[in-house]
Design an enzyme around this catalytic site. Structure first.
Site, mmCIF file in Angstrom:
data_model
loop_
_atom_site.group_PDB
_atom_site.id
_atom_site.type_symbol
_atom_site.label_atom_id
_atom_site.label_comp_id
_atom_site.label_asym_id
_atom_site.label_seq_id
_atom_site.Cartn_x
_atom_site.Cartn_y
_atom_site.Cartn_z
ATOM 1 N N GLY A 1 0.846 -1.197 0.000
ATOM 2 C CA GLY A 1 0.000 0.000 0.000
ATOM 3 C C GLY A 1 0.877 1.241 0.000
ATOM 4 O O GLY A 1 0.794 2.072 -0.866
ATOM 5 N N PHE A 2 1.719 1.343 1.024
ATOM 6 C CA PHE A 2 2.660 2.462 1.173
ATOM 7 C C PHE A 2 1.939 3.801 1.320
ATOM 8 O O PHE A 2 2.522 4.856 1.083
ATOM 9 C CB PHE A 2 3.653 2.533 0.005
ATOM 10 C CG PHE A 2 4.176 1.198 -0.439
ATOM 11 C CD1 PHE A 2 4.708 0.311 0.479
ATOM 12 C CD2 PHE A 2 4.113 0.820 -1.766
ATOM 13 C CE1 PHE A 2 5.177 -0.927 0.087
ATOM 14 C CE2 PHE A 2 4.581 -0.424 -2.166
ATOM 15 C CZ PHE A 2 5.107 -1.302 -1.239
ATOM 16 N N GLY B 1 0.951 -5.557 4.673
ATOM 17 C CA GLY B 1 2.180 -6.248 4.294
ATOM 18 C C GLY B 1 3.199 -6.490 5.394
ATOM 19 O O GLY B 1 3.963 -7.448 5.334
ATOM 20 N N THR C 1 10.120 -9.943 10.828
ATOM 21 C CA THR C 1 9.243 -9.009 10.114
ATOM 22 C C THR C 1 9.746 -7.576 10.273
ATOM 23 O O THR C 1 9.670 -6.777 9.337
ATOM 24 C CB THR C 1 7.785 -9.111 10.595
ATOM 25 O OG1 THR C 1 7.747 -8.928 12.011
ATOM 26 C CG2 THR C 1 7.173 -10.454 10.238
ATOM 27 N N GLN D 1 10.819 -5.036 7.313
ATOM 28 C CA GLN D 1 10.251 -3.706 7.162
ATOM 29 C C GLN D 1 11.340 -2.653 6.988
ATOM 30 O O GLN D 1 11.231 -1.750 6.170
ATOM 31 C CB GLN D 1 9.392 -3.382 8.383
ATOM 32 C CG GLN D 1 8.238 -2.525 8.006
ATOM 33 C CD GLN D 1 7.250 -2.337 9.128
ATOM 34 O OE1 GLN D 1 7.435 -2.835 10.226
ATOM 35 N NE2 GLN D 1 6.215 -1.609 8.848
ATOM 36 N N LYS E 1 7.769 0.999 19.701
ATOM 37 C CA LYS E 1 7.454 2.256 19.005
ATOM 38 C C LYS E 1 7.214 1.928 17.528
ATOM 39 O O LYS E 1 7.273 0.781 17.121
ATOM 40 C CB LYS E 1 8.610 3.246 19.165
ATOM 41 C CG LYS E 1 8.936 3.563 20.624
ATOM 42 C CD LYS E 1 9.838 4.781 20.787
ATOM 43 C CE LYS E 1 11.302 4.466 20.594
ATOM 44 N NZ LYS E 1 12.195 5.589 20.978
ATOM 45 N N GLY E 2 6.959 2.943 16.717
ATOM 46 C CA GLY E 2 6.683 2.702 15.298
ATOM 47 C C GLY E 2 7.936 2.413 14.500
ATOM 48 O O GLY E 2 9.025 2.855 14.846
ATOM 49 N N GLY F 1 7.595 1.448 10.551
ATOM 50 C CA GLY F 1 7.446 1.492 9.087
ATOM 51 C C GLY F 1 8.044 2.735 8.452
ATOM 52 O O GLY F 1 8.775 2.653 7.464
ATOM 53 N N GLU F 2 7.749 3.887 8.987
ATOM 54 C CA GLU F 2 8.129 5.118 8.293
ATOM 55 C C GLU F 2 9.606 5.474 8.466
ATOM 56 O O GLU F 2 10.250 5.856 7.489
ATOM 57 C CB GLU F 2 7.284 6.303 8.788
ATOM 58 C CG GLU F 2 5.872 5.982 9.139
ATOM 59 C CD GLU F 2 4.899 5.985 7.965
ATOM 60 O OE1 GLU F 2 3.768 5.561 8.160
ATOM 61 O OE2 GLU F 2 5.278 6.399 6.865
HETATM 62 MO MO1 MOS Z 1 1.725 4.923 5.538
HETATM 63 S S1 MOS Z 1 2.364 6.406 4.222
HETATM 64 O O1 MOS Z 1 0.933 5.772 6.783
HETATM 65 O O2 MOS Z 1 0.771 3.852 4.671
#
Ligand code: MOS
Length: 744
Positions: free
Chosen positions: A244-245, A472, A639, A643, A706-707, A709-710
Site C-alpha cells: 500500500g505504502f 504487508g 518481520t 520492514q 514504538k513505530g 514502518g516510516e
Molecule cells: Mo503509511 S504512508 O501511513 O501507509
C-alpha cells in the site's frame, strides 16, 4: 517455578510469517481474487483534459457493444445521497470539497474517472471504453509547481502557521552558514497489487465490498456516509494487501464508483484499476521545493535553522503533510523557523506516501547538515552528535526513550565509517568512485485505539479478532507473537483474524502505529482473558487451584500454574471443562493515556550507505547499507528486519529512480507505467544490514514497541545523496540522482 520458554522458532520474537505459506502458494486471496456468481467487470473512462467540463459524452456505441451492461456517467448516474448533504466519502485530510464521482460535468484533473463501462467480461469492458466519445470545453490548466510558486499559500489548518523559535532567519547572520534548495518530484506509491474493489448489494440497503484498503473500518465509514447506510449493512473485507505504502489510506472515488455501479445494475461489479490509473486515482507524494538555511558556530554548534517548503494539492481538496516538522525537533538549536505553503493545481489530490512529510523534509534537512559539515570541515556524524537534542526542543519535554546516539555508533561501526577519507572524490574501488554518506530521521511514535476480541476455544486454542487490514508488514504474525508471549500458548494454537469490518473496530494501518496500537490491545485482552480464567479456576469447587489468590498464579505453555508448587496446575481447556463452557470470550478496548502530555514519543533511525559512482557513465550503485532503528522493543526481528529493508528499498527508489514526469502542456503524467517509472528491482538492492537497538520504550504502551514502518525511509535518500557527494564532489539537490545530473 521457572517458566520454560517455547523452543526456538516458536518464540514470539522470531516467528516466521503465519500467512507465509498462503502467500507463496497463491492461496491468499487479494481483493481482485474474489469470484462471485454473476460477477461483472467495470472499467473506468478517464478525462483526457486537465481542466474544464464535459460538453457531451456519447455512450451509445459503447452501450451497443457486445456484453456491455451499462455505461454510467454524470448524465445518468444515480445521485449519491451522502454527497448531497456534504457527507464526505473520500474524506479529505484537512478540508476542502471532495471530488464527487459521476455527479457533475466538471473536470479537475487529467485521468479523472468520468464514466464506468460495465460488461460481462473484462475484455469486453476494456473494448467498450474505447467507444465512448467525449467532447470537452477546455480551460487553461496549471500542473507545474515550479512555474506557479507565486501562487503558493498557507494551508488553512492552524498547525501549518509559520513556526518561530527564537529569531527567524537567524542563519543569515551566523558565523558559518549554508543555504540550499532541494526538490523532490512527484513519486507514486505503485504497490505491486493494483487497487481493486468488488461490490455487490443485497436489496436496497445492504452492500458487501472486497476492497484493497489499509483500513476496512474507514472504507466502511466512507461507504456508509456516501450511501446513507447503517454500519451493520456495509461489510468491507480485505484479507490480504499486496502493498500500500499509503495509497490505501483513503477511500478513493473508484471505490464509490464500483459500489454505485453495482447498485445501478443490481449485479456484483469488480473494478480493478489499470497501472496508468494507479498514477492518477490513488494519490502520490506531492512535488516539493524546499529551502534550508543553517547557521553554526565555528566549532559546529547549530545556532539557526530555517526550513521552507512549497508543495502541491488539488483544486478541490487541501492535502498537507509535515514536510517541515522534522526540522523543529531533530536538533538542539535556539533559533528555528519554518514556512510551509501549498499550491492548488489541476491534478488529483496527493496523499501520504512512505514516511510522508518526514521523508520529504529529511531529504532537505539531512543534505543541508552534510553541506554544513563540509563548510565546517567537521565529520558529518560528529556534527550530528554535537547537536543532539537531549529533550524535545519544541515542547521542552523529555523523550520517552531515545537511543539515537547508540544508533549513530552502531551504524558507524557496521559500515566502517572510520575508514572514510573525509575528502570528497578521494576514494576509489577499481574505476568507480567510492563514497560514504549518512542521514538520520525521526517519526512520531503514536498509539491509537483498538478493540480486540479474544476467544479461548474448548481445544485450548486462542482466536484474536480485530478489524485491521495488514498491508504487508506481517500484522497477524506480530500479533501472534505478542499473544504467544503474553498469553502463554504456542503460536500454532493462536489464530489472528483481521481484515473484516464486522470484527471489533481497529485502526487504519498507517503512520507506523499498528504494532503499538493493536499490539497493546492484544496484550491487554490476553491479560484480561487470563484474569477471567484465574477467577474461574480459583472459584470452582474441586479445582486444584480453588481459593488460590490470582496473584499467586502464572500462565505458561497452556497451563495455569501455582507459583509455589508447579504440580498444582490446570490446563487452559480444563478451565472451560470445569465450568462446562464451549468457549470463553473477552473483548477489550485499548488506547493511549495521558503520557503524551508528559513525554515526546518518537522513533529514530540512522542510515549509512556506501555508493559507487561510475565517472564515465554517471551510474550510481549502492554498495552497502546499514540502517539502525530505535523503534523500542522489537516484537518480531524477522518481520521488523523486513520492514527496515523495505524502507531501504523504497528509499533507494526515492534517491535514484522514482520520478513521475508530467507533460505540463497537457497536464498528463507521461511515464505512467512500470517500464518508464522506475522502482528498484532485486539487482538494484545491495547488501542491507538492518539493525535494531531493541530497548523497550517505558512510556508509550504496555509492550514497549514504538513505530517502525516510516523511519525506515526517513533520511535514507539524503544518505545516498551525501554519499554521492562524498564520492564525486558533486552535490545533487534534485531527486532522483540520475546519471545525467552527475555528468554535467
Ligand atoms: Mo503509511 S504512508 O501511513 O501507509
Amino acid at each position: 517455578m521457572a517458566i520454560e520458554k517455547f523452543p526456538e522458532g516458536q518464540q514470539g520474537g522470531a516467528l516466521d510469517r503465519v500467512d507465509g505459506r498462503q502467500k507463496v502458494t497463491g492461496a491468499a486471496k487479494y481483493s481482485a481474487d474474489h469470484i462471485i456468481p454473476g460477477l461483472t467487470y467495470g472499467v473506468l473512462v478517464e478525462s483526457t483534459i486537465a481542466k474544464g467540463y464535459i460538453k457531451n459524452i456519447d455512450t451509445k456505441k459503447a452501450e451497443r457493444a457486445p456484453g456491455v451492461l451499462a455505461v454510467i456517467y454524470h448524465g445518468n448516474a444515480p445521485k449519491i445521497p451522502g454527497y448531497q448533504t456534504g457527507g464526505n466519502p473520500a474524506k479529505p485530510p484537512t478540508g476542502g470539497e471532495p471530488f464527487r464521482v459521476f455527479q457533475n460535468a466538471q473536470i479537475y484533473f487529467a485521468g479523472q474517472p468520468i464514466a464506468i463501462v460495465i460488461a460481462d467480461t473484462y475484455e469486453r469492458a476494456i473494448y467498450a471504453v474505447t467507444l465512448v466519445k467525449t467532447e470537452y470545453n477546455k480551460d487553461e490548466h496549471r500542473t507545474n509547481v515550479e512555474a506557479n510558486k507565486d501562487k503558493a499559500a498557507l494551508p488553512k489548518g492552524p498547525r501549518y502557521a509559520d513556526y518561530v523559535r527564537g529569531e527567524a532567519d537567524a542563519y543569515q547572520n551566523a558565523a558559518i552558514k549554508i543555504e540550499a534548495e532541494y526538490t523532490i518530484p512527484v513519486e507514486v506509491h505503485n504497490p505491486m497489487e493494483l487497487h481493486a474493489t468488488t461490490a455487490f448489494w443485497d436489496g436496497e440497503d445492504k452492500v458487501t465490498v472486497y476492497d484493497k484498503t489499509q483500513g476496512v473500518k474507514s472504507t466502511q465509514r466512507s461507504i456508509m456516509d456516501a450511501f446513507k447506510l447503517k454500519e451493520q449493512n456495509v461489510q468491507v473485507h480485505t484479507d490480504f494487501v499486496g502493498g500500500g505504502f499509503g495509497s490505501g489510506l483513503r477511500t478513493w472515488p473508484h471505490v464509490i464508483a464500483a459500489v454505485l455501479a453495482a447498485k445501478k445494475i443490481n449485479k456484483p461489479v469488480k473494478l480493478v484499476l489499470t497501472r496508468p490509473q494507479m498514477f492518477t486515482m490513488v494519490g502520490y507524494r506531492p512535488y516539493s521545493w524546499q529551502k534550508i538555511g543553517l547557521g553554526a558556530t565555528a566549532d559546529g554548534k547549530l545556532t539557526a535553522l530555517t526550513h521552507e517548503a512549497i508543495s502541491e494539492t488539488s483544486t478541490y481538496e487541501e492535502f498537507t503533510d509535515r514536510t517541515v516538522d522534522i526540522s523543529k525537533v531533530m536538533y538542539a538549536c535556539p533559533n528555528v523557523n519554518t514556512r510551509y505553503k501549498i499550491i492548488a493545481l489541476d491534478k488529483s489530490t496527493p496523499t501520504w506516501m512512505r514516511g510522508p512529510g518526514e521523508a520529504t523534509g529529511a531529504f532537505a534537512l539531512e543534505c543541508a547538515m552534510d553541506e554544513l559539515s563540509y563548510a565546517l570541515q567537521l565529520d558529518p556524524l560528529e556534527l550530528r552528535i554535537r547537536n543532539h537534542a537531549d529533550v524535545d526542543p519544541v515542547r521542552n519535554l523529555p523523550w520517552s526513550s531515545k537511543y539515537l546516539k547508540e544508533c549513530y555508533q552502531k551504524g558507524a561501526e557496521a559500515i566502517g565509517w572510520s575508514k572514510r577519507n573525509p575528502k570528497p572524490n578521494s576514494m576509489r574501488e577499481g574505476e568507480w568512485q567510492l563514497g560514504y554518506g549518512m542521514g538520520a530521521g525521526n517519526f512520531n511514535a503514536n498509539r491509537g485505539r483498538a478493540t480486540v476480541k479474544a476467544i479461548l476455544l474448548a481445544d485450548g486454542s486462542l482466536v484474536l479478532q480485530s478489524a485491521v487490514s495488514d498491508s504487508g508488514p506481517g500484522t497477524a504474525t506480530t500479533m501472534t507473537g505478542i499473544a504467544t508471549e503474553t498469553f502463554g500458548l504456542p503460536p500454532n494454537k493462536i489464530t489472528v483474524e483481521l481484515g473484516d469490518s464486522s470484527l471489533p473496530p481497529g485502526p487504519t494501518q498507517g503512520g507506523s502505529t499498528t504494532t503499538s496500537t493493536l499490539g497493546s490491545a492484544v496484550h491487554d485482552v490476553c491479560v484480561a482473558l487470563q484474569q477471567k480464567m484465574a477467577e474461574l479456576v480459583t472459584t470452582k469447587e474441586g479445582s486444584v487451584l480453588k481459593d488460590v489468590k490470582p496473584e499467586d498464579l502464572v500462565f505458561a505453555k497452556g497451563f495455569i500454574v501455582l507459583k509455589t508448587d508447579a504440580s498444582k496446575r490446570v490446563a487452559y481447556p480444563d478451565v472451560l471443562k470445569q465450568w462446562n463452557l464451549s468457549k470463553l470470550e473477552v473483548t477489550k478496548d485499548s488506547q493511549a493515556g495521558d503520557e503524551r502530555n508528559k513525554y515526546s514519543i518518537y522513533s529514530f533511525a540512522v542510515h549509512f550507505v556506501q555508493v559507487l559512482v561510475h565517472p564515465v557513465t554517471g551510474v550510481v550503485r549502492i554498495k552497502k547499507v546499514v540502517t539502525v532503528a530505535d523503534a523500542g522493543k522489537i516484537i518480531n526481528r524477522k518481520t521488523a528486519g523486513s520492514q527496515l529493508m523495505g524502507g531501504v528499498v523504497s528509499g533507494t527508489g526515492m534517491a535514484l529512480m522514482e520520478d513521475a514526469v508530467f507533460d505540463h502542456r497537457f497536464g498528463h503524467c507521461i511515464n505512467n507505467n512500470l517500464a518508464d517509472y522506475h522502482v528498484p528491482v532485486s539487482a538494484d538492492v545491495p547488501h542491507i544490514e538492518a539493525l535494531f537497538i531493541d530497548k523497550p520504550d517505558p512510556v508509550i504502551n504496555p509492550i514497549g514497541s514504538k513505530g517502525l514502518g516510516e523511519i525506515a525511509n526517513v533520511g535514507f535518500a539524503a544518505a545516498v545523496a551525501n554519499a554521492v557527494y562524498h564520492a564525486t564532489g558533486k552535490r545533487i539537490r534534485a531527486l532522483p540522482i540520475t546519471p545525467d545530473k552527475l555528468l554535467v
